[in-house]
Design a protein around this motif. Structure first.
Motif, short mmCIF file in Angstrom:
data_model
loop_
_atom_site.label_atom_id
_atom_site.label_comp_id
_atom_site.label_asym_id
_atom_site.label_seq_id
_atom_site.Cartn_x
_atom_site.Cartn_y
_atom_site.Cartn_z
N MET A 1 12.17 28.81 -60.29
CA MET A 1 11.76 27.82 -60.72
C MET A 1 11.39 26.05 -61.46
O MET A 1 12.34 26.36 -59.65
CB MET A 1 13.46 26.88 -62.12
N PRO A 2 11.16 25.79 -60.52
CA PRO A 2 10.10 24.30 -60.32
C PRO A 2 11.33 22.85 -60.25
O PRO A 2 11.31 22.34 -59.94
CB PRO A 2 8.70 24.73 -60.63
N ALA A 3 11.85 23.32 -61.80
CA ALA A 3 12.24 22.20 -61.99
C ALA A 3 13.83 22.47 -62.57
O ALA A 3 13.72 23.90 -63.57
CB ALA A 3 11.43 21.12 -62.88
N TYR A 4 14.76 21.12 -62.71
CA TYR A 4 16.21 22.01 -63.55
C TYR A 4 15.81 20.76 -64.37
O TYR A 4 16.24 19.48 -63.76
CB TYR A 4 16.69 22.41 -62.56
N VAL A 5 17.02 20.95 -65.38
CA VAL A 5 17.87 19.75 -66.14
C VAL A 5 19.61 20.22 -65.42
O VAL A 5 19.80 21.29 -65.73
CB VAL A 5 17.89 19.83 -67.53
N TYR A 6 20.45 19.36 -65.27
CA TYR A 6 21.95 19.86 -64.80
C TYR A 6 23.02 18.47 -65.75
O TYR A 6 21.55 17.22 -65.91
CB TYR A 6 21.86 20.32 -63.58
N ILE A 7 24.06 19.11 -65.44
CA ILE A 7 24.69 17.93 -66.06
C ILE A 7 25.34 18.40 -65.56
O ILE A 7 26.70 19.09 -64.89
CB ILE A 7 25.74 18.64 -67.84
N LEU A 8 25.93 16.74 -65.28
CA LEU A 8 27.42 16.34 -64.54
C LEU A 8 28.61 15.92 -64.62
O LEU A 8 28.52 15.13 -65.81
CB LEU A 8 27.10 15.34 -62.54
N ARG A 9 29.72 16.12 -64.23
CA ARG A 9 30.97 15.45 -65.62
C ARG A 9 31.09 14.88 -63.86
O ARG A 9 31.67 15.63 -63.45
CB ARG A 9 31.49 16.50 -65.73
N ASN A 53 19.69 24.55 -66.02
CA ASN A 53 18.74 25.32 -66.85
C ASN A 53 17.22 25.22 -66.16
O ASN A 53 17.21 24.33 -65.84
CB ASN A 53 19.20 25.01 -67.83
N GLY A 54 16.85 25.65 -65.67
CA GLY A 54 15.07 25.75 -65.05
C GLY A 54 14.17 25.65 -66.31
O GLY A 54 14.63 27.01 -66.82
#
Length: 101
Positions: A1-9, A53-54
């Protein structure tokens, strides 16, 4: 996957939503952990990756990042938990509360 969205706590319990073109989310997490870019997470260390998620295209990742940033804490937590069934309910509830208040 060339891009990701992520969530940090973050240490204070807040969530940070971001996106990256990197094929390695762990590299971006390390940048947050070291405060490489300053900003929101650098004052709330340590941070923990709780969801990612990619996406095939960075434009899709950025669009989803913006969408999630506007979500309530409860809706973000449903996403993190993988509770897909609750997402529509939480979206409907937010709309009703917004129109009532």
């Amino acid at each position: 996957m060339p891009a990701y969205v992520y969530i940090l706590r973050c240490r204070d319990g807040s969530y940070y939503v971001g996106s990256t073109r990197s094929e390695d989310v762990s590299r971006r997490l390390h940048e947050h952990q070291t405060g490489a870019y300053g900003g929101y997470t650098s004052t709330r260390l340590p941070v923990e990756l709780v969801w990612s998620n990619g996406f095939e295209r960075i434009s899709d990742a950025v669009a989803f990042e913006r969408q999630v940033k506007g979500w309530s804490r409860a809706k973000k937590e449903a996403l993190i938990a993988g509770d897909w069934d609750r997402l529509p309910t939480l979206a409907s509830r937010a709309k009703r509360q917004g129109s009532d208040g």
